[in-house]
Design a protein around this motif. Structure first.
Motif, short mmCIF file in Angstrom:
data_model
loop_
_atom_site.label_atom_id
_atom_site.label_comp_id
_atom_site.label_asym_id
_atom_site.label_seq_id
_atom_site.Cartn_x
_atom_site.Cartn_y
_atom_site.Cartn_z
N GLU A 1 1.29 0.08 15.21
CA GLU A 1 0.56 -1.00 14.54
C GLU A 1 1.42 -2.26 14.43
N ASP B 1 1.80 -4.82 7.52
CA ASP B 1 1.22 -3.47 7.64
C ASP B 1 1.62 -2.96 9.02
N THR C 1 3.04 0.22 11.66
CA THR C 1 3.20 1.66 11.94
C THR C 1 4.04 1.86 13.20
N TYR D 1 0.88 -1.18 0.00
CA TYR D 1 0.00 0.00 0.00
C TYR D 1 0.91 1.22 0.00
N GLU E 1 -3.83 -1.61 15.89
CA GLU E 1 -3.24 -0.30 15.58
C GLU E 1 -3.98 0.86 16.24
N ASP F 1 3.87 4.48 8.39
CA ASP F 1 2.98 3.32 8.22
C ASP F 1 3.38 2.72 6.89
MN MN Z 1 -1.04 0.56 8.51
#
Ligand code: MN
Ligand code: GLY
Ligand code: MN
Length: 437
Positions: free
Chosen positions: A416, A252, A254, A209, A377, A241
């Protein structure tokens, strides 16, 4: 990886064939998809194979290809490898997954038609429709009952999938450390972002992402992607992130850092503890929605203890003031998609289990079960439009606006982690990855 994948695909085929039988389907055709062209242009957007296709094979960028699954035997992979002197054609199929398929290489997209099952009465097609599939007018296209069951099952990860997500955490943790060093060295968002990519040896479109690389107040923009090239006059804070991918599975992660010691750094430490406390509540049988509600109480405690609002913890939760500082969901299922499907299902039929009205952005409402992989998160932000609403609202006088004003230039905090839940307890893939560096 060989043995893990072998078990993964064996189990996947068994489960999907059972679903095929339940739905009177004899052949399942899974399309990888077709590149999408920019409107009125001669260029395509970066291509990503459909996640139905990626459930079977780690071919993340292979268009015009198909997997055909019958009720027995090896599945067939129709592998598109054009003769192309404009672009790099896909390499020959290779790796741990190949022995599990009858592979047919095609050089022209049209050649796929001859290799797909002819009888289209009992065929279901998963994924995007395409010209090749135009003759399949009797086939079921993305039948809902099948798709819902597949989505539901996707929440339970095989050991192969967990290993991929674990490795994706290890890659990202290393790149996060590089990014932190760049932040400490006073670099710009853009320089930090490029260093992150370089450390992974990838290009932008290969990220799971768009990276969120936010200095100072930009950390308050939840999906901040501006990535400025100018270094702020005074560097205060850094929210990153960013993830990585392995065989199509994602991490994923953070982290938030303060440039100097002080109250913002203390709030980061407190949020780190909140993250770990939330994870401590994750166990088989718990409701993910309850973890989210519990996170709001923890955020309320910080709002109170740091004296941002002069109210009791109970009142902060009851008035939903906590959502001003923590407006998003606690987390989500993660796997082949960053926000994995099926998070708001009540059961395999796809019956809805929506989030409570108070928490519309909560992506997972499922009961936590063994072998699920979630992100956790919690966040704490100073978001101008949400604070502005409170300034005009009935509780405005309870807010300590001077204090809030002094935190605004720091943006916000999110911590996260990605966790696996098992009967024996929780494995924190992210913390383990950072610790091992
Ligand atoms: Mn994230
Ligand atoms: N990076 C997107 C998310 O945390 O959900
Ligand atoms: Mn997330």
């Amino acid at each position: 990886m060989n043995q893990l994948y072998s078990n993964h695909i064996g189990d996947l085929l068994k489960r999907h064939r059972q679903l095929m039988q339940n739905n009177d389907i004899e052949n399942l055709i899974i399309s990888s998809g077709t590149p999408i062209r920019v409107y009125q242009d001669d260029m395509d957007y970066p291509f990503k194979s459909s996640f139905f296709f990626r459930t079977y094979v780690p071919l993340t960028e292979l268009p015009h290809s198909f997997i055909v699954i019958g009720l027995s035997g090896k599945p067939k992979l129709v592998y598109f490898q054009p003769v192309d002197f404009w672009h790099t054609p896909p390499a020959d199929p290779s790796g741990y997954w190949t022995e599990h398929f009858e592979i047919e290489v095609i050089k022209e997209t049209k050649a796929a038609a001859e290799l797909l099952p002819l009888d289209n009465q009992a065929v279901a097609i998963l994924g995007e429709d395409s010209e090749i599939l135009a003759d399949y007018e009797k086939a079921q296209k993305n039948p809902e009952s099948l798709i819902n069951a597949i989505y539901w099952q996707r929440a339970y990860k095989s050991d192969y999938e967990i290993e991929c997500i674990k490795q994706a955490n290890q890659l990202a943790a290393r790149a996060h450390n590089v990014a932190e060093k760049m932040f400490r060295a006073g670099k710009s968002e853009q320089q930090i972002h490029l260093a992150y990519l370089e450390s992974l040896g990838i290009l932008e479109h290969q990220l799971p992402y768009g990276n969120i690389i936010a200095l100072n107040a930009n950390g308050a923009i939840l999906h901040y992607h501006d990535c400025q090239s100018k270094v702020p006059d005074k560097v205060r804070s850094f929210l990153i992130d960013a993830g990585a991918s392995v065989a199509g599975y994602h991490s994923d992660i953070t982290r938030t850092y303060a440039y100097e010691a002080g109250e913002f750094a203390e709030l980061i430490s407190a949020m780190d503890a909140v993250n770990l406390e939330c994870i401590g509540e994750a166990r088989v049988g718990a409701e993910y929605g309850d973890l989210h509600a519990s996170a709001h109480r923890k955020i309320a405690r910080l709002i109170h203890d740091f004296n941002f609002v002069d109210m009791s913890v109970d009142a902060l939760v009851e008035t939903d003031i906590t959502s001003t500082f923590f407006p998003h969901g606690l987390g989500h299922l993660i796997g082949l998609q960053v926000h994995d499907v099926g998070g708001q299902f009540a059961d395999e039929t796809g019956a809805a289990k929506p989030p409570p009205a108070a928490y519309p952005f909560l992506r997972s409402t499922r009961t936590i079960e063994s072998n699920m992989v979630y992100t956790v998160e919690p966040g704490f932000y100073f978001i101008d439009p949400l604070l502005a609403k409170q300034k005009d609202g009935e509780y405005a006088n309870a807010f300590n606006w001077d204090k809030i004003e002094s935190f605004r230039p720091y943006g916000g905090i999110r911590i996260e982690d990605n966790i696996v839940i098992r009967e024996s307890g929780v494995e924190n893939l992210t913390r383990d990855a950072f610790s091992a560096l």
